[in-house]
Design an enzyme around this catalytic site. Structure first.
Site, PDB file in Angstrom:
ATOM      1  N   ASP A 144       1.123  -0.780  -0.443  1.00 11.71           N
ATOM      2  CA  ASP A 144       0.236  -0.365   0.300  1.00 11.71           C
ATOM      3  C   ASP A 144       0.898   1.235  -0.023  1.00 11.71           C
ATOM      4  O   ASP A 144       2.289   1.399  -0.079  1.00 11.71           O
ATOM      5  CB  ASP A 144      -0.747   0.149   1.631  1.00 11.71           C
ATOM      6  N   LYS A 166      -3.542   4.115  -2.857  1.00  8.08           N
ATOM      7  CA  LYS A 166      -3.780   4.987  -4.120  1.00  8.08           C
ATOM      8  C   LYS A 166      -2.371   5.872  -3.865  1.00  8.08           C
ATOM      9  O   LYS A 166      -1.588   5.799  -3.381  1.00  8.08           O
ATOM     10  CB  LYS A 166      -4.520   6.253  -2.774  1.00  8.08           C
ATOM     11  N   MET A 277      -8.357   7.305  11.246  1.00 12.08           N
ATOM     12  CA  MET A 277      -9.732   7.153  10.318  1.00 12.08           C
ATOM     13  C   MET A 277     -10.331   8.905  10.792  1.00 12.08           C
ATOM     14  O   MET A 277     -11.742   8.448  10.079  1.00 12.08           O
ATOM     15  CB  MET A 277     -10.136   6.474   9.250  1.00 12.08           C
TER      16      MET A 277
HETATM   17  N1  SAH Z   1      -3.678  -1.432   9.885  1.00  6.06           N
HETATM   18  C1  SAH Z   1      -3.258   0.326  10.306  1.00  6.06           C
HETATM   19  C2  SAH Z   1      -4.816   1.316  10.197  1.00  6.06           C
HETATM   20  C3  SAH Z   1      -5.095   1.317   8.878  1.00  6.06           C
HETATM   21  S1  SAH Z   1      -6.274   2.642   8.134  1.00  6.06           S
HETATM   22  C4  SAH Z   1      -2.776   0.382  10.931  1.00  6.06           C
HETATM   23  O1  SAH Z   1      -2.633  -0.587  12.422  1.00  6.06           O
HETATM   24  O2  SAH Z   1      -2.016   1.364  11.690  1.00  6.06           O
HETATM   25  C5  SAH Z   1      -5.609   3.810   8.435  1.00  6.06           C
HETATM   26  C6  SAH Z   1      -5.325   5.434   9.390  1.00  6.06           C
HETATM   27  O3  SAH Z   1      -4.284   5.153  10.141  1.00  6.06           O
HETATM   28  C7  SAH Z   1      -4.943   6.493   9.595  1.00  6.06           C
HETATM   29  O4  SAH Z   1      -5.885   7.059   8.660  1.00  6.06           O
HETATM   30  C8  SAH Z   1      -4.524   7.214  10.475  1.00  6.06           C
HETATM   31  O5  SAH Z   1      -5.586   7.606  10.976  1.00  6.06           O
HETATM   32  C9  SAH Z   1      -4.372   5.916  10.937  1.00  6.06           C
HETATM   33  N2  SAH Z   1      -2.355   5.549  10.713  1.00  6.06           N
HETATM   34  C10 SAH Z   1      -1.675   4.968   9.928  1.00  6.06           C
HETATM   35  N3  SAH Z   1      -0.272   5.232  10.123  1.00  6.06           N
HETATM   36  C11 SAH Z   1      -0.535   6.689  10.527  1.00  6.06           C
HETATM   37  C12 SAH Z   1       0.648   7.676  10.486  1.00  6.06           C
HETATM   38  N4  SAH Z   1       1.695   7.158  10.584  1.00  6.06           N
HETATM   39  N5  SAH Z   1       0.177   8.250  11.431  1.00  6.06           N
HETATM   40  C13 SAH Z   1      -1.219   8.626  12.227  1.00  6.06           C
HETATM   41  N6  SAH Z   1      -1.575   7.992  11.788  1.00  6.06           N
HETATM   42  C14 SAH Z   1      -1.519   7.015  11.145  1.00  6.06           C
END
Ligand code: SAH
Length: 366
Positions: A144, A166, A277
């Site tokens: 991704d 994306k 999100m």
């Molecule tokens: N599977 C992922 C989450 C996917 S949803 C996990 O466990 O972390 C994607 C969301 O994760 C983003 O919209 C944001 O809210 C958060 N996110 C992921 N990486 C991030 C980062 N480095 N900094 C801030 N938010 C992050």
């Protein structure tokens, strides 16, 4: 004779390396040595997976043939040799004082296998050993945009890399299409890694991908990753639980606004609330929580772009957060944390990121 060995790191740039073994079994070894800059010769009994940059050589038919062959190179790499040829190669290398190393063959099971790998929140240090091992053994990696992928050439040098996230100006590959690609690659006999940001089962649609593989009869395993829900607050100095402050945390997606019932339950539950999100629905969430009785001065942190040099932590309270977020122009990706633990936040993001890099240097990680 028993073999003893030691792992070494060699600079093979411009060196002549002879790989001995079937081209299919040796495909990842070939890719790795080519990626490392070696001139690769291949002695193989079969050429099922020809590679344009490999120079094929004849399979030697005699001890003298083996000696001639090995004396023309700097290093010999044996990959799953036929039992009859192995002693001939060992003897030839000993005779000509040429280094011999052995590398594991890539399995050629049909169908192949899919491993869902959690890549962590974007910091390379938070990739697990399991994730690195899976990447090292992959034939193809689907990754991704948010997950870590800048060092894929190093982590998965023997694999094809496909970005299904994306891209600016392009649409993401639809979920059904990703599932179709994973299944098709595995059915073609490949070892497939699906690399995701954070943990695959935390809002990562990992469950759907596992189900798609199972439905197609493809074996699938999951390597958990470090989720942003815990690690991004941690980098801002916020523990999601803290003795005598919070003994539970709820992680939710803000992708779709919460119902009145969910808001009421959330306020009743107490503890720490972590929202992923959630930037787009923040006004709805803040007003909803206040309406259901959350204290107006309950602190909330917005941590944007965690682990990057542009990490930014903004702290407000539930009554002011919408105004403050508007003023600073808070944007996704961000993790929101609501609860008393936010009072422990350290808001010097640049210092936190620098400290992390410094600690990694001290412990020899970088
Ligand atoms: N599977 C992922 C989450 C996917 S949803 C996990 O466990 O972390 C994607 C969301 O994760 C983003 O919209 C944001 O809210 C958060 N996110 C992921 N990486 C991030 C980062 N480095 N900094 C801030 N938010 C992050």
């Amino acid at each position: 004779m028993s073999h003893r060995s030691l792992d070494l790191s060699l600079d093979v740039t411009g060196r002549r390396v002879l790989i001995v073994g079937g081209s299919r079994l040796a495909r990842r070894v070939i890719a790795r040595y080519l990626a490392a800059g070696a001139i690769v010769f291949l002695a193989a009994d079969t050429y099922e997976v020809p590679h344009p940059d490999v120079r094929p050589v004849e399979w030697p038919r005699s001890p003298a043939g083996w000696r001639n062959l090995v004396s023309a190179v700097d290093l010999v790499v044996a990959v799953d040799l036929p039992p009859k040829s192995d002693p001939l190669l060992v003897a030839a290398c000993a005779d000509r004082s040429v280094w011999l190393t052995r590398e594991a063959a890539a399995p050629v099971s049909r169908p192949g296998h899919v491993t869902l790998v959690g890549g962590g929140p974007g910091d390379n240090d938070l990739l697990t050993v399991g994730a690195l091992n899976a990447l090292r053994g992959a034939d193809i990696v689907y990754h991704d945009r948010l997950g870590p992928h800048d060092l894929l050439d190093q982590w998965a040098p023997g694999a094809e890399h496909v970005n299904v996230g994306k891209q600016p100006g392009h649409h993401a590959v639809p979920q059904v299409e990703i599932e179709r690609m994973l299944v098709a690659s595995a059915l073609a006999g490949l070892t497939v890694v699906r690399l995701k940001g954070g943990d695959p089962f935390v809002f990562g649609r990992g469950g759907e991908e596992v189900a798609a593989c199972r439905a197609a009869g493809v074996s699938v395993t999951v390597i958990s990753g470090v989720t942003s829900a815990i690690s991004v607050p941690a980098l801002a100095g916020i523990p999601v639980t803290h003795r005598e402050v919070s003994r539970l945390f709820t992680v939710l997606s803000g992708h779709v606004p919460l119902s009145e019932e969910e808001l009421a339950h959330l306020v009743g539950l107490g503890g720490t609330i972590v929202v992923l999100m959630g930037v787009g629905t923040l006004p709805h969430l803040a007003s909803g929580l206040a309406r259901h009785g959350m204290a107006a001065d309950m602190p909330i942190a917005i941590i944007e772009r965690g682990f990057s040099s542009q990490q930014r932590t903004t702290v407000a309270d539930i009554s002011t957060v919408v105004t403050v977020a508007g003023e600073v122009g808070a944007r996704s990706p961000a993790v929101l944390v609501i609860g008393e633990v936010v009072r422990l936040a350290q808001c010097d993001d640049a210092a936190a990121v620098a400290e992390l890099a410094n600690a990694a240097t001290l412990t020899g990680q970088r």
